[in-house]
Design a protein around this motif. Structure first.
Motif, PDB file in Angstrom:
ATOM      1  N   PRO A   1       0.839  -1.207   0.000  1.00  0.00           N
ATOM      2  CA  PRO A   1       0.000   0.000   0.000  1.00  0.00           C
ATOM      3  C   PRO A   1       0.867   1.246   0.000  1.00  0.00           C
ATOM      4  CG  PRO A   1       0.017  -1.009   2.176  1.00  0.00           C
ATOM      5  CD  PRO A   1       0.728  -1.968   1.266  1.00  0.00           C
ATOM      6  N   ALA A   2       0.435   2.249  -0.711  1.00  0.00           N
ATOM      7  CA  ALA A   2       1.221   3.477  -0.820  1.00  0.00           C
ATOM      8  C   ALA A   2       1.435   4.150   0.537  1.00  0.00           C
ATOM      9  CB  ALA A   2       0.529   4.444  -1.779  1.00  0.00           C
ATOM     10  N   SER A   3       0.592   3.818   1.510  1.00  0.00           N
ATOM     11  CA  SER A   3       0.679   4.472   2.823  1.00  0.00           C
ATOM     12  C   SER A   3       1.967   4.163   3.570  1.00  0.00           C
ATOM     13  CB  SER A   3      -0.518   4.064   3.694  1.00  0.00           C
ATOM     14  OG  SER A   3      -0.542   2.664   3.872  1.00  0.00           O
ATOM     15  N   ILE A   4       2.655   3.063   3.207  1.00  0.00           N
ATOM     16  CA  ILE A   4       3.885   2.734   3.929  1.00  0.00           C
ATOM     17  C   ILE A   4       5.107   3.415   3.320  1.00  0.00           C
ATOM     18  CG2 ILE A   4       2.937   0.483   4.557  1.00  0.00           C
ATOM     19  CD1 ILE A   4       4.988  -0.747   2.598  1.00  0.00           C
ATOM     20  N   LEU A   5       4.913   4.109   2.194  1.00  0.00           N
ATOM     21  CA  LEU A   5       6.030   4.802   1.557  1.00  0.00           C
ATOM     22  C   LEU A   5       6.305   6.123   2.256  1.00  0.00           C
ATOM     23  CD1 LEU A   5       5.034   4.230  -2.175  1.00  0.00           C
ATOM     24  CD2 LEU A   5       6.585   2.858  -0.777  1.00  0.00           C
ATOM     25  N   PRO A   6       7.516   6.658   2.112  1.00  0.00           N
ATOM     26  CA  PRO A   6       7.808   7.980   2.680  1.00  0.00           C
ATOM     27  C   PRO A   6       6.807   9.012   2.206  1.00  0.00           C
ATOM     28  CG  PRO A   6       9.818   6.923   1.934  1.00  0.00           C
ATOM     29  CD  PRO A   6       8.684   6.051   1.465  1.00  0.00           C
ATOM     30  N   THR A   7       6.438   9.928   3.096  1.00  0.00           N
ATOM     31  CA  THR A   7       5.340  10.851   2.782  1.00  0.00           C
ATOM     32  C   THR A   7       5.717  12.326   2.871  1.00  0.00           C
ATOM     33  OG1 THR A   7       4.620  10.792   5.101  1.00  0.00           O
ATOM     34  CG2 THR A   7       3.615   9.198   3.583  1.00  0.00           C
ATOM     35  N   LYS A   8       6.990  12.640   3.111  1.00  0.00           N
ATOM     36  CA  LYS A   8       7.346  14.045   3.340  1.00  0.00           C
ATOM     37  C   LYS A   8       8.692  14.364   2.703  1.00  0.00           C
ATOM     38  CE  LYS A   8       9.878  13.184   7.613  1.00  0.00           C
ATOM     39  NZ  LYS A   8      10.113  13.629   8.995  1.00  0.00           N
TER      40      LYS A   8
END
Length: 321
Positions: free
Chosen positions: A122-129
């Protein structure tokens, strides 16, 4: 094709996609550019013509004059990119109204897309900032090692450089006089650790190191033969391997045990993990044992686990101790 036929064909393919996987494979990062009039791409001038329909390699008979002309222009492109400095590590985002851009988005690298499309992550576990140091970025990739950053200046990185993962001869367009007229495929360009720009590019040999005859060792040796400076050769090669593995997680396990582990932790005759288990804390070993047990259980019926965002984040939290 006419001016808009290619775009319309792609949109029709997208409309006809029937599964989530088909849609994910189609909606990858892309940039629609104006057509650049050109004769051919640079890789065509570098490839061994005797290997038609085979894995490409650098033409062993290419003249030094031609190689200097082509790679000299590649060096100029790299120099122009490295002169663009940023105080944040991340992707460029166009400002409201257009005309300028700044680092406001998370770094977007090809490896992230591979994880989502091919591994069902899921894209949610990728770096977000965005990030303020290389150290932060390596931590975000869960690949940070106590000594992976060589010194204080390297850890701090006052400025990041614009780096494109897709920059390679195949994406550099030439005219009939072998002069560069354009560069394409900028989807994975981002402000990255400066060392990424300083490392010798893998494409000096045209094909990826893992596909070079004999693998990484002869490829690395050939790349370094083309370096003009011999200073800190061993440290430079180690840093190159770390950075290559960071950008290609599928290669990290092999690269670590074959080329990096002993330089950090000492002799390891079998070049494998058992001798290093004593370096883990109790909770870390428990987390590893639980992961191994779960993966073995999943492999029994060869099922592919589809992770929901909350579950994936919770599982990642258990492992990153």
């Amino acid at each position: 094709m006419g001016e808009n036929e290619g775009v319309e064909e792609w949109l029709n393919t997208l409309r006809n996609a029937t599964t989530c996987r088909e849609v994910k494979e189609l909606i990858l990062p892309f940039i629609i550019m104006d057509y650049i009039d050109h004769h051919q791409n640079m890789s065509r001038e570098l490839l061994d013509p005797a290997r038609e329909n085979q894995r490409p390699i650098l033409d062993p008979k290419i003249s030094e004059e031609k190689l200097e002309l082509l790679y000299g222009q590649m060096a100029n492109i790299l120099l122009q990119l490295s002169n663009l400095r940023f105080t944040l590590l991340g992707s460029l985002v166009e400002e409201d109204g257009g005309g300028s851009a700044s680092i406001k988005g998370r770094p977007l690298i090809g490896n992230m897309i591979q994880q989502v499309v091919h591994n069902n992550a899921p894209a949610s576990i990728l770096p977000t900032k965005t990030y303020t140091s290389s150290n932060e970025w390596y931590h975000a990739l869960a690949l940070q090692h106590n000594d992976a950053v060589e010194d204080e200046d390297d850890a701090r990185d006052k400025y990041f450089r614009l780096f494109s993962e897709a920059l390679r001869p195949a994406n550099v367009l030439l005219d009939e006089d072998l002069r560069v007229v354009g560069v394409i495929d900028w989807e994975f360009a981002y402000a990255a650790p400066a060392q990424f720009s300083y490392d010798p590019p893998w494409w000096l040999l045209v094909r990826e190191p893992e596909d070079w005859p004999g693998g990484y060792r002869p490829a690395k040796s050939r790349i370094w033969k083309r370096r003009k400076t011999k200073s800190k050769a061993e440290d430079s090669q180690r840093t190159w391997m770390v950075n290559y593995a960071v950008r290609n997680s599928w290669a990290f396990d092999f690269i670590w045990w074959k080329f990096l582990d002993e330089s950090y932790f000492g002799p390891n005759e079998n070049q494998d993990h058992p001798i290093r288990l004593g370096l883990l804390s109790g909770p870390q070993r428990e987390a590893m044992d639980a992961l191994v047990a779960r993966k073995l259980d999943e492999s029994k019926d060869k099922r592919i686990v589809k992770w929901e965002s909350e579950d994936a984040l919770a599982e990642a939290g258990k492992l990153l101790i």
